[in-house]
Design an enzyme around this catalytic site. Structure first.
Site, PDB file in Angstrom:
ATOM      1  N   HIS A  84       0.833  -1.229   0.000  1.00 51.67           N
ATOM      2  CA  HIS A  84       0.000   0.000   0.000  1.00 51.67           C
ATOM      3  C   HIS A  84       0.861   1.269   0.000  1.00 51.67           C
ATOM      4  O   HIS A  84       0.424   2.312   0.455  1.00 51.67           O
ATOM      5  CB  HIS A  84      -0.940   0.041   1.207  1.00 51.67           C
ATOM      6  CG  HIS A  84      -1.681  -1.239   1.453  1.00 51.67           C
ATOM      7  ND1 HIS A  84      -2.942  -1.487   0.993  1.00 51.67           N
ATOM      8  CD2 HIS A  84      -1.302  -2.366   2.115  1.00 51.67           C
ATOM      9  CE1 HIS A  84      -3.329  -2.698   1.368  1.00 51.67           C
ATOM     10  NE2 HIS A  84      -2.344  -3.264   2.038  1.00 51.67           N
ATOM     11  N   SER A 137      15.761  22.277 -14.630  1.00 52.68           N
ATOM     12  CA  SER A 137      14.591  23.119 -14.867  1.00 52.68           C
ATOM     13  C   SER A 137      15.078  24.460 -15.383  1.00 52.68           C
ATOM     14  O   SER A 137      16.124  24.954 -14.967  1.00 52.68           O
ATOM     15  CB  SER A 137      13.820  23.301 -13.567  1.00 52.68           C
ATOM     16  OG  SER A 137      13.039  24.477 -13.625  1.00 52.68           O
ATOM     17  N   LYS A 195      16.618  22.070  -9.350  1.00 51.42           N
ATOM     18  CA  LYS A 195      15.906  20.854  -9.782  1.00 51.42           C
ATOM     19  C   LYS A 195      16.766  19.868 -10.549  1.00 51.42           C
ATOM     20  O   LYS A 195      17.671  20.227 -11.276  1.00 51.42           O
ATOM     21  CB  LYS A 195      14.721  21.252 -10.674  1.00 51.42           C
ATOM     22  CG  LYS A 195      13.635  21.958  -9.909  1.00 51.42           C
ATOM     23  CD  LYS A 195      12.649  20.984  -9.312  1.00 51.42           C
ATOM     24  CE  LYS A 195      11.603  20.647 -10.344  1.00 51.42           C
ATOM     25  NZ  LYS A 195      10.584  19.776  -9.814  1.00 51.42           N
ATOM     26  N   GLU A 252      10.055   9.242 -16.301  1.00 50.80           N
ATOM     27  CA  GLU A 252       8.692   9.730 -16.553  1.00 50.80           C
ATOM     28  C   GLU A 252       8.251   9.420 -17.978  1.00 50.80           C
ATOM     29  O   GLU A 252       7.103   9.046 -18.234  1.00 50.80           O
ATOM     30  CB  GLU A 252       8.622  11.238 -16.315  1.00 50.80           C
ATOM     31  CG  GLU A 252       8.856  11.634 -14.869  1.00 50.80           C
ATOM     32  CD  GLU A 252       9.124  13.131 -14.769  1.00 50.80           C
ATOM     33  OE1 GLU A 252       8.145  13.885 -14.666  1.00 50.80           O
ATOM     34  OE2 GLU A 252      10.290  13.544 -14.816  1.00 50.80           O
TER      35      GLU A 252
END
Ligand code: ARG
Length: 456
Positions: free
Chosen positions: A153, A274, A280, A287
Site C-alpha cells: 500500500h 529546470s 531541480k 517519466e
C-alpha cells in the site's frame, strides 16, 4: 499494375488514403529477401528459367543497394514497398521482372515480409531485455545486503534488501523474454506461396522458400496465412506487459529519486534540469518511459480493433497493422535502452535507505515471530502483544528497538532481552531465509543462478 481493367487513375485523396509506402518502406530488406527466395524456388521448380532468375536476383540486389544508400525515389503512385521494388526491377532488367510475381500475391508477400520484420524485432528486444537483466543482476549483487523499506500500500511494511527488490524485476523481465520467444516460435511459419488466398496451381515448393527464409515450416492453410495477424498481436501483447513492468519500475525510480525519499540519485546523463528552478534534477527518462507505455498498449488495442470484424481472408484494413506496430516496437526498444542506462548509472544512498527501513515499526513482525519461536506464543496472541509494544514505542517517541527490557516485560512477562537481536533491520532481513525470501544470502544465491542463466 492493374491498368488493363481501369480507364482512369486514382483520385489524389484515394492515393493518399491508400498508399502505405510512407511507412512500409522500412520492410524493403525483408521484401527483397522474400522475392529472392521466391525466385530461387520458381527456378528450382522449373517455373522460371535460370537466366531470368539470375537477372531478377541481380536486379533485386541492385534495388536493395539503391534503397540502402538512400538513392531510391519512392513513389506514392506505386502504393507500397512491394510495387515500388517490382517497378524499379522492371526499369533495371525489363521483361523478366514481370515473371517474379508468378504464383504469389501481395497478400502472402506482405504477410511474409511482416513476419520477417517482427521476428527481427523480437530478437533485438530479447537481447535488450537480457542486457537490462544483466545490469540489474550486477547491481543486485552489490546491493545484496543494502536494507530498504519494503512496502505494501506504499506504507512501510517490512525491511527488505535492495538487491532482492532489483531481482524482482529480473524475474519480471525473464517472463517478458519468455513471452517474446513464445510469440517468435508461433510466428516462425512461412505464408509465402499462399498467394492471394487460395494457394496456386503452379507446382511450387513452399518448404524450400520457408527454409531459405529461416522459417520452421510453411503455414498449413492459405486462407489463414494471408489473414492472420496473431503474430504481431502476440508480440504487442508481450511488449505491452514488458512496457508495464518498465513503467512500474520507472514509477519507483521517480519516487526514490525525490528529495523526500532520496534513496537514489539518477546520474546527470539521465536527468534534466529546470529552466526556472536551479535546484531541480528531474527524472525525465523515467517519466517518459512511464508515459510511453500508453503508445504500446494503444498499438495492441488498436490492432485488435482493426482485426476483430474482418471476414476471411485479406482486407485492406490489415494495412493498418504496420504504423502502430512499428511505433510500439521502436518505443519499447528505446525504453529498454533508457532503463538500462538509468539503472547502470544510478547512485544508491544506503544510509537513507537503511534509516527509512527502520521507520514505521517495520520490525514489528519480527517481534511477533520471535514470541512464537522463543516463547511458544500462538501467532494471533503474539500479534496482539506486538501491537501493544508498537503503541508503547509510539507513546515514548522511539522505535521498537528503543524500548527497554523493562518496557517490554511490562507488556508481556515472556519477553527476554534476547529479543533485541531481532529488532534491528539488518537482523530482520538476515532472518528471512525462506526460499524466495529477502535475506542477503538468498540474494547472492539468486545472483549466481541468474549469472549462469544469462551466461554473463
Ligand atoms: N500494402 C498492403 C498491406 O500492407 C499490401 C497488401 C495489398 N494487398 C491487396 N490485396 N491490396 O496490407
Amino acid at each position: 499494375m492493374w491498368g488493363g481493367r481501369f480507364a482512369s487513375g486514382p483520385d489524389a485523396i484515394m492515393e493518399e488514403i491508400n498508399a502505405s509506402i510512407g511507412f512500409d518502406q522500412r520492410l524493403y530488406k525483408h521484401d527483397i529477401a522474400g522475392s529472392i527466395a521466391h525466385a530461387n524456388m520458381l527456378a528450382a521448380a522449373g517455373i522460371l528459367t535460370v537466366e531470368d532468375k539470375d537477372a531478377i536476383i541481380k536486379g533485386l540486389e541492385t534495388v536493395r543497394d539503391e534503397i540502402a544508400q538512400g538513392g531510391f525515389t519512392f513513389s506514392r503512385a506505386l502504393e507500397d514497398i512491394h510495387m515500388n521494388v517490382e517497378s524499379r526491377l522492371k526499369e533495371l532488367i525489363g521483361e523478366p521482372a514481370g515473371r517474379l510475381h508468378t504464383a504469389r500475391s501481395r497478400n502472402d508477400q506482405v504477410a511474409t515480409d511482416f513476419r520477417l520484420y517482427v521476428r527481427e524485432c523480437i530478437d533485438m528486444l530479447v537481447a535488450q531485455v537480457e542486457t537490462l537483466q544483466g545490469v540489474l543482476v550486477d547491481r543486485a549483487e552489490t546491493e545484496a545486503a543494502t536494507v530498504m523499506p519494503g512496502f505494501t500500500h506504499l506504507q512501510s511494511a517490512q525491511p527488505v534488501t535492495f538487491g532482492h527488490h532489483l531481482l524482482a524485476y529480473v524475474e519480471m523481465f525473464s517472463r517478458d523474454r519468455g513471452r517474446l520467444l513464445d510469440a517468435r516460435a508461433r510466428l516462425n511459419e512461412s505464408p509465402l506461396g499462399s498467394a492471394a488466398l487460395a494457394g496456386t496451381s503452379f507446382p511450387i515448393d513452399r518448404e524450400m522458400t520457408a527454409k531459405e527464409l529461416g522459417f520452421d515450416r510453411p503455414t498449413a492453410n492459405s486462407l489463414d496465412a494471408v489473414s492472420d495477424r496473431d503474430f504481431i498481436l502476440e508480440t504487442l501483447a508481450a511488449a505491452s506487459i514488458c512496457a508495464m513492468h518498465l513503467s512500474r519500475f520507472s514509477e519507483e525510480l521517480v519516487i526514490w529519486s525525490s528529495a523526500q525519499f532520496a534513496f537514489i540519485s539518477l546520474s546527470d546523463k539521465f536527468s534534466t534540469g529546470s529552466s526556472i528552478m536551479p535546484q531541480k534534477r528531474n527524472p525525465d527518462a523515467a517519466e517518459l518511459i512511464r508515459a510511453k507505455v500508453g503508445r504500446i498498449f494503444g498499438a495492441f488495442t488498436s490492432l485488435l480493433m482493426v482485426m476483430k470484424g474482418l471476414p476471411l481472408a485479406y482486407s485492406k484494413d490489415m494495412q493498418e497493422d504496420k504504423e502502430v506496430a512499428f511505433d510500439a516496437l521502436d518505443t519499447l526498444s528505446l525504453s529498454l535502452a533508457a532503463m538500462t542506462g538509468m539503472v547502470s548509472d544510478l547512485a544508491v544512498n544506503r544510509e537513507k535507505m537503511a534509516a527509512a527501513a527502520g521507520a514505521g515499526f517495520s520490525t514489528a513482525t519480527d517481534l511477533a515471530d520471535w514470541l512464537v519461536r522463543a516463547a511458544n506464543v500462538p501467532f494471533r496472541d503474539a500479534h496482539h502483544i506486538t501491537g501493544r509494544a508498537v503503541a508503547a514505542a509510539e507513546a515514548k517517541g522511539c522505535g521498537l528497538e528503543g524500548l527497554t527490557i523493562e518496557d517490554l516485560k511490562a507488556i508481556d512477562e515472556r519477553i527476554t532481552s534476547a529479543v533485541h537481536k531481532v529488532l534491528g533491520v539488518d537482523n530482520s532481513v538476515k532472518s528471512r531465509t525462506s526460499y524466495g525470501g529477502t535475506a542477503p544470502d538468498n540474494v547472492r544465491k539468486q545472483v549466481a543462478l541468474w549469472r549462469e542463466r544469462l551466461g554473463a
